[in-house]
Motif scaffolding. Structure first.
Motif, mmCIF file in Angstrom:
data_model
loop_
_atom_site.group_PDB
_atom_site.id
_atom_site.type_symbol
_atom_site.label_atom_id
_atom_site.label_comp_id
_atom_site.label_asym_id
_atom_site.label_seq_id
_atom_site.Cartn_x
_atom_site.Cartn_y
_atom_site.Cartn_z
ATOM 1 N N VAL A 28 -22.442 -12.251 -5.686
ATOM 2 C CA VAL A 28 -21.755 -12.299 -4.388
ATOM 3 C C VAL A 28 -22.332 -13.436 -3.543
ATOM 4 C CG1 VAL A 28 -21.386 -11.050 -2.224
ATOM 5 C CG2 VAL A 28 -21.094 -9.872 -4.402
ATOM 6 N N GLY A 29 -23.644 -13.573 -3.554
ATOM 7 C CA GLY A 29 -24.299 -14.628 -2.794
ATOM 8 C C GLY A 29 -23.915 -16.014 -3.282
ATOM 9 N N LEU A 30 -23.786 -16.182 -4.584
ATOM 10 C CA LEU A 30 -23.368 -17.477 -5.127
ATOM 11 C C LEU A 30 -21.966 -17.843 -4.640
ATOM 12 C CD1 LEU A 30 -24.681 -17.268 -8.803
ATOM 13 C CD2 LEU A 30 -25.525 -18.738 -6.970
ATOM 14 N N ASN A 31 -21.075 -16.870 -4.631
ATOM 15 C CA ASN A 31 -19.715 -17.128 -4.151
ATOM 16 C C ASN A 31 -19.718 -17.466 -2.670
ATOM 17 O OD1 ASN A 31 -18.600 -16.677 -6.674
ATOM 18 N ND2 ASN A 31 -18.199 -14.514 -6.271
ATOM 19 N N GLN A 32 -20.546 -16.775 -1.901
ATOM 20 C CA GLN A 32 -20.621 -17.057 -0.465
ATOM 21 C C GLN A 32 -21.222 -18.431 -0.215
ATOM 22 O OE1 GLN A 32 -22.752 -13.757 1.207
ATOM 23 N NE2 GLN A 32 -20.898 -12.517 1.417
ATOM 24 N N ARG A 33 -22.192 -18.841 -1.018
ATOM 25 C CA ARG A 33 -22.787 -20.171 -0.858
ATOM 26 C C ARG A 33 -21.736 -21.251 -1.094
ATOM 27 N NH1 ARG A 33 -27.071 -22.122 -5.085
ATOM 28 N NH2 ARG A 33 -25.151 -22.182 -6.251
ATOM 29 N N ASP A 34 -20.899 -21.078 -2.116
ATOM 30 C CA ASP A 34 -19.843 -22.049 -2.376
ATOM 31 C C ASP A 34 -18.861 -22.110 -1.213
ATOM 32 O OD1 ASP A 34 -21.005 -22.597 -4.818
ATOM 33 O OD2 ASP A 34 -19.637 -21.282 -5.948
ATOM 34 N N ALA A 35 -18.505 -20.950 -0.672
ATOM 35 C CA ALA A 35 -17.578 -20.910 0.461
ATOM 36 C C ALA A 35 -18.200 -21.565 1.691
ATOM 37 C CB ALA A 35 -17.180 -19.470 0.774
ATOM 38 N N MET A 36 -19.496 -21.339 1.930
ATOM 39 C CA MET A 36 -20.164 -21.959 3.072
ATOM 40 C C MET A 36 -20.244 -23.465 2.901
ATOM 41 S SD MET A 36 -23.142 -19.122 3.922
ATOM 42 C CE MET A 36 -24.313 -20.370 4.198
ATOM 43 N N GLN A 37 -20.451 -23.940 1.684
ATOM 44 C CA GLN A 37 -20.498 -25.376 1.435
ATOM 45 C C GLN A 37 -19.149 -26.008 1.738
ATOM 46 O OE1 GLN A 37 -23.224 -27.157 0.663
ATOM 47 N NE2 GLN A 37 -21.979 -28.966 0.927
ATOM 48 N N GLU A 38 -18.067 -25.329 1.362
ATOM 49 C CA GLU A 38 -16.736 -25.837 1.676
ATOM 50 C C GLU A 38 -16.515 -25.875 3.185
ATOM 51 O OE1 GLU A 38 -13.743 -23.666 -0.397
ATOM 52 O OE2 GLU A 38 -14.448 -24.317 -2.365
ATOM 53 N N ASP A 39 -16.991 -24.844 3.903
ATOM 54 C CA ASP A 39 -16.867 -24.829 5.356
ATOM 55 C C ASP A 39 -17.671 -25.952 5.986
ATOM 56 O OD1 ASP A 39 -15.198 -22.665 5.239
ATOM 57 O OD2 ASP A 39 -16.737 -21.199 5.802
ATOM 58 N N GLU A 40 -18.879 -26.237 5.453
ATOM 59 C CA GLU A 40 -19.703 -27.313 5.976
ATOM 60 C C GLU A 40 -19.022 -28.647 5.805
ATOM 61 O OE1 GLU A 40 -23.697 -27.738 4.559
ATOM 62 O OE2 GLU A 40 -24.246 -25.783 5.348
ATOM 63 N N ASP A 41 -18.317 -28.820 4.706
ATOM 64 C CA ASP A 41 -17.602 -30.070 4.471
ATOM 65 C C ASP A 41 -16.477 -30.233 5.478
ATOM 66 O OD1 ASP A 41 -19.270 -30.578 2.385
ATOM 67 O OD2 ASP A 41 -17.869 -29.924 0.832
ATOM 68 N N GLY A 42 -16.134 -29.175 6.160
ATOM 69 C CA GLY A 42 -15.149 -29.246 7.228
ATOM 70 C C GLY A 42 -13.749 -28.881 6.800
ATOM 71 N N ASN A 43 -13.342 -29.296 5.634
ATOM 72 C CA ASN A 43 -11.952 -29.051 5.249
ATOM 73 C C ASN A 43 -11.850 -28.724 3.770
ATOM 74 O OD1 ASN A 43 -12.558 -31.486 4.200
ATOM 75 N ND2 ASN A 43 -10.973 -32.630 5.245
ATOM 76 N N GLY A 44 -12.833 -28.040 3.268
ATOM 77 C CA GLY A 44 -12.773 -27.609 1.874
ATOM 78 C C GLY A 44 -13.004 -28.743 0.895
ATOM 79 N N GLY A 45 -13.647 -29.821 1.342
ATOM 80 C CA GLY A 45 -13.947 -30.915 0.441
ATOM 81 C C GLY A 45 -12.909 -32.007 0.428
ATOM 82 N N GLU A 46 -11.786 -31.831 1.117
ATOM 83 C CA GLU A 46 -10.770 -32.875 1.166
ATOM 84 C C GLU A 46 -11.226 -33.973 2.109
ATOM 85 O OE1 GLU A 46 -7.070 -31.172 2.302
ATOM 86 O OE2 GLU A 46 -7.225 -29.568 0.834
ATOM 87 N N GLU A 47 -10.952 -35.205 1.760
ATOM 88 C CA GLU A 47 -11.328 -36.344 2.584
ATOM 89 C C GLU A 47 -10.363 -36.450 3.765
ATOM 90 O OE1 GLU A 47 -13.710 -39.483 3.649
ATOM 91 O OE2 GLU A 47 -14.009 -38.113 1.973
ATOM 92 N N VAL A 48 -10.918 -36.610 4.960
ATOM 93 C CA VAL A 48 -10.107 -36.783 6.151
ATOM 94 C C VAL A 48 -9.697 -38.248 6.227
ATOM 95 C CG1 VAL A 48 -10.092 -36.679 8.673
ATOM 96 C CG2 VAL A 48 -11.294 -34.939 7.364
ATOM 97 N N THR A 49 -8.402 -38.529 6.350
ATOM 98 C CA THR A 49 -7.955 -39.909 6.419
ATOM 99 C C THR A 49 -7.614 -40.322 7.844
ATOM 100 O OG1 THR A 49 -5.711 -39.199 5.879
ATOM 101 C CG2 THR A 49 -7.095 -39.939 4.066
#
Length: 124
Positions: free
Chosen positions: A26-47
């Motif tokens: 569960v913690g591993l899944n939450q870490r991945d979700a938090m990393q996506e949130d930190e990236d701001g937009n799920g890892g998509e590049e803002v143009t």
């Protein structure tokens, strides 16, 4: 003591190990979700932003107020962002690379430009 006193302890130990294993996944899944949130937009590049000043204000409210105060007029030894003697490009450079004790805020140039545009509106 009569009976088998080790059996309840063994059951508790097995349940504990299973619980630790499940919570680790569960913690591993939450870490991945938090990393996506930190990236701001799920890892998509803002143009680009529809309204870069509004987007910059939102990002500044999330990132800058902790050190520069709620109205960005400075707090402690952190400078007043409403009265800067810097150009837009210099502000972008500080946001991207940091300066002094301030760390870089982002490595995304579009986000840095939006924050700088907002900060420059505070200096007009």
């Amino acid at each position: 003591m009569r009976g088998r006193p080790l059996i309840p302890f063994a059951v508790i130990a097995i349940v504990g190990l299973l619980l630790i294993t499940v919570l680790s996944f569960v913690g591993l899944n939450q870490r991945d979700a938090m990393q996506e949130d930190e990236d701001g937009n799920g890892g998509e590049e803002v143009t680009e932003f529809d309204d870069p000043v509004a987007a910059g204000e939102e990002m500044a409210q999330q990132s800058c107020i902790g050190c520069h105060g709620g109205d960005l007029s400075g707090a402690g030894s952190n400078p007043d962002l409403t009265n800067l003697d810097l150009t837009h490009d210099e502000v972008v450079d500080v946001i991207l690379n940091g300066q002094g004790a301030m760390p870089s805020m982002t490595d995304n140039e579009v986000e840095a430009d939006a924050i700088a545009q907002y900060i420059m509106t505070l200096n007009e």
